[in-house]
Design a protein around this motif. Structure first.
Motif, mmCIF file in Angstrom:
data_model
loop_
_atom_site.group_PDB
_atom_site.id
_atom_site.type_symbol
_atom_site.label_atom_id
_atom_site.label_comp_id
_atom_site.label_asym_id
_atom_site.label_seq_id
_atom_site.Cartn_x
_atom_site.Cartn_y
_atom_site.Cartn_z
ATOM 1 N N TYR A 96 -12.596 6.927 -5.107
ATOM 2 C CA TYR A 96 -12.387 7.421 -3.746
ATOM 3 C C TYR A 96 -13.704 7.931 -3.158
ATOM 4 C CZ TYR A 96 -7.350 7.349 -4.699
ATOM 5 O OH TYR A 96 -6.070 6.964 -5.004
ATOM 6 N N VAL B 72 -4.001 10.624 -10.292
ATOM 7 C CA VAL B 72 -5.182 10.678 -9.434
ATOM 8 C C VAL B 72 -4.892 11.667 -8.318
ATOM 9 C CG1 VAL B 72 -6.677 9.369 -7.894
ATOM 10 C CG2 VAL B 72 -5.796 8.299 -9.960
ATOM 11 N N SER C 234 0.826 -1.207 0.000
ATOM 12 C CA SER C 234 0.000 0.000 0.000
ATOM 13 C C SER C 234 0.861 1.258 0.000
ATOM 14 C CB SER C 234 -0.935 -0.007 1.212
ATOM 15 O OG SER C 234 -1.842 -1.080 1.144
ATOM 16 N N LEU D 217 -7.977 -1.241 -3.920
ATOM 17 C CA LEU D 217 -8.837 -0.419 -3.077
ATOM 18 C C LEU D 217 -8.153 -0.111 -1.751
ATOM 19 C CD1 LEU D 217 -11.503 0.998 -2.646
ATOM 20 C CD2 LEU D 217 -12.485 -1.171 -1.889
ATOM 21 N N SER E 2 -5.021 0.408 -1.204
ATOM 22 C CA SER E 2 -4.093 1.522 -1.393
ATOM 23 C C SER E 2 -4.841 2.848 -1.444
ATOM 24 C CB SER E 2 -3.281 1.330 -2.677
ATOM 25 O OG SER E 2 -4.086 1.486 -3.825
ATOM 26 N N LYS E 3 -6.034 2.848 -2.037
ATOM 27 C CA LYS E 3 -6.839 4.069 -2.080
ATOM 28 C C LYS E 3 -7.304 4.461 -0.672
ATOM 29 C CE LYS E 3 -8.574 3.702 -6.828
ATOM 30 N NZ LYS E 3 -7.608 2.704 -7.274
ATOM 31 N N ILE F 298 0.921 4.158 -2.876
ATOM 32 C CA ILE F 298 0.682 5.557 -2.506
ATOM 33 C C ILE F 298 1.858 6.423 -2.938
ATOM 34 C CG2 ILE F 298 0.482 7.136 -0.550
ATOM 35 C CD1 ILE F 298 -1.120 4.910 0.860
ATOM 36 N N GLU G 193 1.729 6.956 -6.725
ATOM 37 C CA GLU G 193 0.678 7.889 -7.105
ATOM 38 C C GLU G 193 1.047 9.317 -6.707
ATOM 39 O OE1 GLU G 193 -2.886 6.433 -5.332
ATOM 40 O OE2 GLU G 193 -3.221 4.914 -6.888
ATOM 41 N N ARG H 117 -4.581 6.061 1.095
ATOM 42 C CA ARG H 117 -4.415 7.439 0.610
ATOM 43 C C ARG H 117 -5.421 8.364 1.273
ATOM 44 N NH1 ARG H 117 -2.692 9.217 -4.547
ATOM 45 N NH2 ARG H 117 -1.643 11.208 -4.228
ATOM 46 N N VAL I 139 -6.002 13.398 -4.876
ATOM 47 C CA VAL I 139 -6.841 13.335 -3.677
ATOM 48 C C VAL I 139 -6.428 14.505 -2.794
ATOM 49 C CG1 VAL I 139 -7.500 11.984 -1.654
ATOM 50 C CG2 VAL I 139 -7.036 10.833 -3.817
#
Length: 207
Positions: free
Chosen positions: A119, A101, A51, A154, A156-157, A55, A58, A160, A103
């Protein structure tokens, strides 16, 4: 020694051997349980490591994308002010990085609508659930197959979202939206606006 004595000795030896083997079996079970616990701990560590790597990747893509935009802006401003730039001395802007992406860190008054779709769906599902959830449960509520690849993506999201202040990790692998985000979304009536995701999360066994 009499025949009866020999029989007693034989039965006693057999019982001792059975007791010894039973003790050995119990010891093996205890050792295997310790090995399983150690493997589960290692697996959780590897999940966290994966993860963090996702992250980090990204985040680097996001930084590169923002840097590309900053490089392009001064050139556009100079062209407007000076009527153009000498192409021989100009430094061409780097093309934007595709697939970035973004966030944003959560701030009071921020809506879930600012988040990318996946997200946003995850946040709204956790708000609807009102409890900590695992990545697999959220994936099922989103209509995704409960397979390792989807869970890890998911997960990893969710990590984040924790990094950016939208969610918190209640325990290993358990995620929940923070109380300020829940209050903000409830006050603004954001729940149930996921194009059908809300109804699927309510009926899903994993939601």
């Amino acid at each position: 020694m009499s025949a009866d004595g020999e029989a007693v000795v034989t039965v006693g030896s057999l019982l001792e051997e059975l007791a010894r083997r039973e003790a050995v079996a119990r010891q093996r079970i205890a050792e295997i349980r310790e090995q399983i616990a150690a493997l589960e701990s290692r697996l959780e560590d590897e999940h966290d490591r994966l993860s963090r790597l996702v992250i980090t990747r990204e985040t680097v893509e996001e930084i590169l994308g923002e840097a590309a935009e900053l490089v392009g802006e001064p050139m556009e401003t100079a062209e407007i002010a000076g009527g153009g730039i000498d192409t021989a001395g100009a430094v061409p802007a780097r093309p934007p990085v595709l697939g970035v992406v973004t966030v944003p860190p959560w701030r009071p008054g921020m809506k879930a609508a600012v988040l990318p779709r996946a997200y946003r769906d995850a946040v709204e599902i956790m708000v609807d659930a009102g409890r900590a959830m695992r990545a697999g449960q959220i994936a099922v509520a989103m209509g995704l197959p409960d397979v390792a690849a989807k869970r890890e993506g998911l997960r990893s999201k969710l990590k984040r979202l924790v990094e950016r202040g939208w969610a918190r990790e209640e325990g290993p692998g358990l995620f929940m939206v923070t109380e300020p985000v829940t209050r903000e979304m409830s006050a603004r009536g954001n729940g149930g606006s996921r194009d059908g995701i809300a109804s699927s999360s309510a009926s899903s066994p994993g939601g």
